[in-house]
Write a protein that holds these residues in place. Structure first.
Motif, PDB file in Angstrom:
ATOM      1  N   THR A  98       1.554  -4.693 -14.527  1.00  0.00           N
ATOM      2  CA  THR A  98       1.060  -3.407 -14.037  1.00  0.00           C
ATOM      3  C   THR A  98       0.508  -3.530 -12.628  1.00  0.00           C
ATOM      4  N   TYR A  99      -0.343  -4.563 -12.416  1.00  0.00           N
ATOM      5  CA  TYR A  99      -0.959  -4.711 -11.098  1.00  0.00           C
ATOM      6  C   TYR A  99       0.043  -5.163 -10.042  1.00  0.00           C
ATOM      7  N   GLU A 100       1.052  -5.912 -10.450  1.00  0.00           N
ATOM      8  CA  GLU A 100       2.097  -6.282  -9.488  1.00  0.00           C
ATOM      9  C   GLU A 100       2.852  -5.033  -9.049  1.00  0.00           C
ATOM     10  N   ALA A 101       3.123  -4.110 -10.012  1.00  0.00           N
ATOM     11  CA  ALA A 101       3.806  -2.870  -9.661  1.00  0.00           C
ATOM     12  C   ALA A 101       2.921  -1.991  -8.779  1.00  0.00           C
ATOM     13  N   LYS A 102       1.622  -1.923  -9.069  1.00  0.00           N
ATOM     14  CA  LYS A 102       0.706  -1.128  -8.267  1.00  0.00           C
ATOM     15  C   LYS A 102       0.555  -1.689  -6.857  1.00  0.00           C
ATOM     16  N   MET A 103       0.601  -3.024  -6.741  1.00  0.00           N
ATOM     17  CA  MET A 103       0.461  -3.613  -5.415  1.00  0.00           C
ATOM     18  C   MET A 103       1.676  -3.272  -4.546  1.00  0.00           C
ATOM     19  N   ARG A 104       2.831  -3.167  -5.189  1.00  0.00           N
ATOM     20  CA  ARG A 104       4.035  -2.838  -4.421  1.00  0.00           C
ATOM     21  C   ARG A 104       3.968  -1.427  -3.850  1.00  0.00           C
ATOM     22  N   VAL A 105       3.241  -0.533  -4.519  1.00  0.00           N
ATOM     23  CA  VAL A 105       3.124   0.832  -3.999  1.00  0.00           C
ATOM     24  C   VAL A 105       1.788   1.048  -3.309  1.00  0.00           C
ATOM     25  N   GLY A 106       1.026  -0.022  -3.133  1.00  0.00           N
ATOM     26  CA  GLY A 106      -0.214   0.067  -2.388  1.00  0.00           C
ATOM     27  C   GLY A 106      -1.406   0.548  -3.164  1.00  0.00           C
ATOM     28  N   GLU A 107      -1.349   0.561  -4.504  1.00  0.00           N
ATOM     29  CA  GLU A 107      -2.473   1.021  -5.306  1.00  0.00           C
ATOM     30  C   GLU A 107      -3.347  -0.116  -5.824  1.00  0.00           C
ATOM     31  N   ALA A 108      -2.969  -1.358  -5.581  1.00  0.00           N
ATOM     32  CA  ALA A 108      -3.781  -2.511  -6.011  1.00  0.00           C
ATOM     33  C   ALA A 108      -3.700  -3.570  -4.936  1.00  0.00           C
ATOM     34  N   THR A 109      -4.719  -4.390  -4.872  1.00  0.00           N
ATOM     35  CA  THR A 109      -4.789  -5.433  -3.861  1.00  0.00           C
ATOM     36  C   THR A 109      -4.229  -6.743  -4.401  1.00  0.00           C
ATOM     37  N   GLY A 110      -3.966  -7.655  -3.490  1.00  0.00           N
ATOM     38  CA  GLY A 110      -3.512  -8.981  -3.896  1.00  0.00           C
ATOM     39  C   GLY A 110      -4.553  -9.733  -4.687  1.00  0.00           C
ATOM     40  N   ALA A 111      -5.829  -9.459  -4.378  1.00  0.00           N
ATOM     41  CA  ALA A 111      -6.897 -10.120  -5.116  1.00  0.00           C
ATOM     42  C   ALA A 111      -6.881  -9.735  -6.591  1.00  0.00           C
ATOM     43  N   ALA A 112      -6.607  -8.438  -6.858  1.00  0.00           N
ATOM     44  CA  ALA A 112      -6.561  -7.983  -8.243  1.00  0.00           C
ATOM     45  C   ALA A 112      -5.413  -8.632  -8.995  1.00  0.00           C
ATOM     46  N   VAL A 113      -4.256  -8.755  -8.302  1.00  0.00           N
ATOM     47  CA  VAL A 113      -3.093  -9.406  -8.930  1.00  0.00           C
ATOM     48  C   VAL A 113      -3.392 -10.872  -9.212  1.00  0.00           C
ATOM     49  N   ALA A 114      -3.997 -11.570  -8.259  1.00  0.00           N
ATOM     50  CA  ALA A 114      -4.328 -12.985  -8.441  1.00  0.00           C
ATOM     51  C   ALA A 114      -5.325 -13.170  -9.587  1.00  0.00           C
ATOM     52  N   GLN A 115      -6.286 -12.249  -9.673  1.00  0.00           N
ATOM     53  CA  GLN A 115      -7.265 -12.342 -10.757  1.00  0.00           C
ATOM     54  C   GLN A 115      -6.607 -12.128 -12.111  1.00  0.00           C
ATOM     55  N   ALA A 116      -5.690 -11.177 -12.215  1.00  0.00           N
ATOM     56  CA  ALA A 116      -4.985 -10.934 -13.472  1.00  0.00           C
ATOM     57  C   ALA A 116      -4.138 -12.129 -13.865  1.00  0.00           C
ATOM     58  N   ARG A 117      -3.476 -12.732 -12.864  1.00  0.00           N
ATOM     59  CA  ARG A 117      -2.661 -13.916 -13.138  1.00  0.00           C
ATOM     60  C   ARG A 117      -3.545 -15.085 -13.593  1.00  0.00           C
TER      61      ARG A 117
END
Length: 454
Positions: A194-213
């Motif tokens: 979900t956060y990877e998809a949101k980051m692609r459209v600019g709705e989530a940051t890389g930090a959020a994706v890294a934290q989820a991973r």
């Protein structure tokens, strides 16, 4: 002869009170043994249940039966019982006369003369009259040793039953923990996508994706650790029941059922049911009879011996029966120069008897503390289950609410969702641990009360 009879009668009268006195259990205080807040009025006890009545899981019952058949420690304990039985038999046979057959033959010739043939075919017997209790104390001590060995065997069996049950339920605990972590890993994987998809459209940051991973990887690592621990527990349990390392067939933690009320009975029942307490008491009985044997060493040993047979001592042919030989001897052996050693041996025996008495009383106190500990563990775990159950209901509602708010608006942040999910995971794992503690409390109480020795 009359004086000897009078002397023996007087000695027997003076010595009989001490060297023939059978063991009697010393007074022990059992009131309040289980500690404050534990009812001791009900004589019912879960220890009277056969282990198959308490542990109703078919897979666990199969493991316990296999362990009782194959466990090495239990087999060794059974062999010790056989050794004690043989010792008791030997002490009983000491009351019987000992018989010896001693045939002899001889050929003799002097200066080339015709050989002279002589023979002596005889049998002898010796019998000790146990007036002063040496043999009686030895027999009673051997019987106490046999009972102690049997109590040790039962102690090994009760420990084996509880150890197998604890190991089995520990497997069920880890299975449940593994299931929770695997479900959590799926949730974190979905969140990561979900956060990877949101980051692609600019709705989530890389930090959020890294934290989820990172959260998903942490759960993956916990899963690998649990899988290793499960395999190690299976290997340990297989060894315990005397089998090669293998997969253990088992049920689920949620499917286990136990009584809602655990009766402990009256503390006095521990003296009959706890094998380790009986073992300590039989050790005390052995010390009691050892003291009696040490006292009997001060008195004479009276033996009757006799010899019968026939002989040919005049050199005639062996086919000649010869002459009969008959003799009977009564002997009295009175220690004279080892009185100091006997006094020292008696002091040692008395000291060892006092030591055995202290250990017997301490074993009873230890048993009472174990009963109280097990009850507290069971009661606390049940109370905690009520609390964690309510906590999980609220955390599930919190996770659902924060997730919906985050997906529909910005009023809930990613951190709030993350925190709610972590709290839910922790509460679920705590609930599982509390359930295991509850079951372990049942097992420990059953063992502390002496159950499982049938």
């Amino acid at each position: 002869m009359k004086r000897i009879v009078i002397f023996l009668g007087a000695a027997l009268l003076l010595a009989g009170c001490s060297i023939y006195k059978p063991y009697k259990r010393p007074e022990v205080q059992t009131d309040g043994l289980y500690g404050p807040g534990v009812s001791e009025a009900d004589t019912a006890s879960i220890a009277t249940l056969h282990w198959s009545e308490l542990f109703t899981d078919p897979a666990l019952q199969s493991l316990i039966r296999t362990g009782l058949e194959n466990n090495t420690d239990l087999a060794v304990a059974s062999l010790r019982v056989e050794q004690a039985e043989a010792t008791l038999m030997a002490s009983r046979l000491a009351y019987l006369p000992s018989a010896t057959l001693s045939p002899q033959g001889q050929l003799s010739s002097y200066d080339g003369s015709k050989p002279a043939k002589t023979y002596n075919i005889g049998a002898s017997a010796e019998w000790e009259i146990d007036i002063f209790g040496r043999l009686t104390n030895a027999k009673r001590k051997a019987k106490a040793a046999l009972l102690q060995s049997d109590a040790y065997r039962q102690a090994v069996q009760t420990q084996l039953v509880s150890t197998i049950a604890n190991a089995y339920y520990n497997l069920l605990l880890m299975d449940t923990q593994l299931d929770i972590n695997q479900r959590t890993a799926k949730v974190w994987e979905e969140n990561l996508r979900t956060y990877e998809a949101k980051m692609r459209v600019g709705e989530a940051t890389g930090a959020a994706v890294a934290q989820a991973r990172a959260n998903k990887l942490a759960v993956d690592a916990a899963i690998l650790t649990l899988q290793k621990q499960i395999r190690a527990q299976e290997n340990s349990l297989s060894t315990l029941i005397g089998q090669m390392p293998q997969h253990i067939e088992r049920g689920t933690l949620a499917g286990q059922r136990f009584p809602d009320r655990l009766a402990v009975g009256v503390p006095l029942q521990l003296l009959a049911r706890r094998p380790d307490i009986r073992q300590a008491e039989f050790a005390l009985a052995q010390a009691h009879y050892a003291t009696g044997a040490a006292r009997s060493a001060f008195y004479p040993r009276i033996t009757l011996s006799g010899q019968a047979g026939w002989t040919n001592t005049d050199g005639s042919a062996i086919i000649n029966p010869g002459n009969w030989l008959l003799s009977a001897i009564a002997g009295l052996t009175q220690p004279l120069f080892n009185r100091g050693q006997n006094i020292a041996n008696l002091r040692i025996a008395k000291s060892q008897q006092q030591e055995a008495l202290l250990q017997f009383r301490q074993s009873l106190l230890k048993a009472g503390a174990e009963v109280n500990d097990a009850l507290q563990q069971w009661q606390t775990a049940r109370a905690r289950l009520d609390v964690t159950g309510e906590q999980i209901e609220n955390l599930e509602a919190a996770v659902k609410s924060t997730t919906s708010l985050m997906e529909s608006s910005t009023s809930a942040s990613y951190l709030e969702v993350l925190t709610a999910r972590r709290d839910l995971l922790t509460a679920e794992l705590t609930q599982v641990q509390d359930r295991f503690d509850e079951i372990q409390g049942v097992i420990n109480l059953y063992h502390a009360l002496g159950g499982g020795g049938e």
